[in-house]
Motif scaffolding. Structure first.
Motif, short mmCIF file in Angstrom:
data_model
loop_
_atom_site.label_atom_id
_atom_site.label_comp_id
_atom_site.label_asym_id
_atom_site.label_seq_id
_atom_site.Cartn_x
_atom_site.Cartn_y
_atom_site.Cartn_z
N SER A 108 -39.34 -20.87 -5.98
CA SER A 108 -38.26 -20.05 -5.43
C SER A 108 -37.52 -19.25 -6.50
O SER A 108 -36.78 -18.31 -6.17
CB SER A 108 -37.25 -20.95 -4.70
N TYR A 145 -31.81 -14.08 -3.09
CA TYR A 145 -31.21 -15.22 -2.37
C TYR A 145 -29.68 -15.21 -2.49
O TYR A 145 -28.97 -15.41 -1.51
CB TYR A 145 -31.78 -16.51 -2.94
N ASP A 203 -27.30 -15.78 3.16
CA ASP A 203 -26.93 -17.19 2.97
C ASP A 203 -25.77 -17.34 2.01
O ASP A 203 -24.82 -18.07 2.28
CB ASP A 203 -28.13 -17.99 2.47
N LYS A 204 -25.80 -16.67 0.87
CA LYS A 204 -24.73 -16.77 -0.13
C LYS A 204 -23.77 -15.57 -0.06
O LYS A 204 -22.61 -15.69 -0.45
CB LYS A 204 -25.32 -16.87 -1.54
N TRP A 249 -29.95 -27.89 -8.39
CA TRP A 249 -30.60 -27.50 -7.15
C TRP A 249 -29.79 -27.89 -5.92
O TRP A 249 -29.78 -27.17 -4.91
CB TRP A 249 -32.00 -28.12 -7.07
N LEU A 250 -29.07 -29.02 -5.98
CA LEU A 250 -28.22 -29.40 -4.85
C LEU A 250 -27.11 -28.39 -4.63
O LEU A 250 -26.81 -27.98 -3.49
CB LEU A 250 -27.63 -30.80 -5.09
N LEU A 286 -28.41 -25.13 -3.21
CA LEU A 286 -28.76 -25.21 -1.79
C LEU A 286 -27.54 -25.25 -0.88
O LEU A 286 -27.51 -24.59 0.17
CB LEU A 286 -29.63 -26.45 -1.54
N PHE A 287 -26.50 -26.01 -1.26
CA PHE A 287 -25.44 -26.32 -0.31
C PHE A 287 -24.08 -25.71 -0.64
O PHE A 287 -23.20 -25.69 0.21
CB PHE A 287 -25.29 -27.85 -0.19
#
Length: 446
Positions: free
Chosen positions: A31, A38, A43-44, A94-95, A98-99
């Motif tokens: 990714s 991204y 999403d962001k 990475w957490l 993602l969130f």
């Protein structure tokens, strides 16, 4: 000078295999080539200016701040704790990616990714502590190439090795004596040897003694002109390489906006890392007098890097940008592989992390200056196209430095050969001795 003898029951293949497997799986990040789309996507929902001028620079700053203490700690506690720290930092990175949402959260992501890259020194330093110098060129080639096969970037490390204090490696070579000594055959996982510590020393002076010892080691190792110039290229080129890697997606998005055109970032990164892996792999088969032609190679391939960056600046075609990036990354990975084993073969086992870490620290200082002046909104805040003009000029200066120096070395070597032949033909002429002394002194200065 004592030399360590390699344990016959222990070969170089097993630790190299484990290192390469770790690097391979660690680098599985398909990714990553799409990070900019991204972050600027729904999403962001960040703007390209926020990504370029507020988020990405945090990685450079955090990398700089963290690298110095990380490589000092690595030199003292050795590698395994640093590898654990890197793994935890990877998970957090990475957490959050993602969130989490917002500029501040993405800046925290960049901070932890800075911790990941600051810990990278352990990967390339560890392998040299468990194999003999006879295999340095080969294992460097493997450890640089295998992680590149896995992803779209390069990274780190191994963890299931026998402890370095169970392994003895050959460390004799023609480098500085202080960097080549067996350090009293001290275990590699331990700090300064007992001989280096005064008897009944006070605990509060321990850190000071370690810092003094490290500074002395750095001074002694950099007193070798060979190490000094290879390290100089390492620092200068790595600063430019990291800067290009950090902002290449922004340039691609400018040339071919992801919201209105098809993008091939992933495919290009895959090809780039494959070519980089290939060039790193073939280093083991290069039988070249690196002392004589090494700096010529640095100059030539740095010039090719400069040309690639100029191409990315002047062209408006995304495919030309892609091609320039492929050439740029492959050339850098070829040279950094050569530089790594050339430096390692002249060091003792205890100082790999220190030397590699300090070179990266200098690189980060240079990169931070570039970021503050060229990219940061508090500096010039140049647009992405102009940035690549600066980066191309930067690599052109690097190429000029090493091309000029390599030409001087080759001319000096040729003069030495001519004088040697002349002395054989006319052994009684004292004037030849004077000429030889002049040329030898010039060579020593170089």
């Amino acid at each position: 000078m004592g030399c360590w003898k390699q344990d016959k029951s222990y070969t170089w293949t097993f630790p190299t295999l484990i290192v390469c497997l770790y690097g391979f799986f660690c680098m599985m990040k398909p990714s990553e080539p799409f990070l900019t789309p991204y972050l600027t996507g729904p999403d962001k929902n960040l703007t390209i200016d926020e990504v370029t001028n507020q988020i990405f620079p945090v990685w450079t700053y955090s990398y700089l701040v963290l690298l110095f203490p990380v490589f000092l700690i690595t030199d003292y506690v050795r590698y395994k704790p640093i590898l654990l720290l890197q793994g935890v930092s990877f998970i957090i990175t990475w957490l959050l990616l993602l969130f989490a949402h917002g500029v501040a959260a993405m800046q925290v992501v960049e901070f932890f990714y800075g911790m990941v890259t600051a810990s990278e020194v352990a990967y390339y330093a560890y392998i040299y502590s468990v194999v003999s110098t006879d295999h340095y060129q080969r294992v460097t080639s493997y450890c640089r190439s295998i992680p590149l096969v896995a992803g779209f970037h390069r990274k780190d490390v191994s963890e299931t090795f026998p402890a370095p204090d169970k392994v003895v490696a050959t460390v004799c070579s023609d480098g500085p004596s202080s960097c080549q000594e067996d350090k009293g055959s001290a275990p590699a996982d331990r700090g300064p040897t007992a001989e280096q510590q005064p008897d009944k020393a006070k605990p509060q002076n321990h850190v000071l003694r370690v810092l003094v010892q490290l500074s002395q080691d750095l001074r002694d190792c950099y007193s070798s002109r060979k190490l000094l110039y290879w390290s100089l290229w390492w620092a200068l080129a790595t600063a430019g390489f990291n800067q290009v890697l950090n902002y290449i997606q922004v340039l691609w998005d400018f040339r071919a906006p992801s919201h209105s055109s098809a993008v091939y970032n992933g495919a290009v990164e895959a090809i780039a890392t494959f070519l980089s892996s290939l060039t790193s792999f073939v280093v083991q088969y290069m039988k070249i007098n690196w002392d004589l032609f090494g700096e010529l190679a640095l100059g030539i391939f740095s010039a090719i890097d400069a040309g690639s960056l100029f191409l990315m600046h002047f062209t408006t075609n995304i495919w030309a940008c892609y091609a320039g990036y492929l050439i740029f990354k492959a050339c850098y990975m070829l040279l950094i592989t050569i530089a790594t084993f050339q430096i390692a073969v002249n060091l003792s086992m205890e100082r790999y992390a220190l030397m590699f870490g300090f070179n990266n620290f200098v690189a980060l200082v240079i990169q931070t200056i570039l970021t503050v002046v060229v990219v940061d909104s508090r500096g010039l805040g140049l647009d992405i196209v102009t940035q690549f003009l600066i980066y191309g000029s930067y690599f052109a200066v690097i190429a000029g430095i090493f091309l000029i120096r390599s030409i001087c070395m080759l001319v000096s070597s040729q003069c030495n050969r001519k004088i040697a032949r002349s002395c054989k033909e006319h052994p009684n002429h004292a004037e030849h001795e004077s000429k030889e002394q002049i040329v030898t002194g010039y060579t020593t200065w170089l």
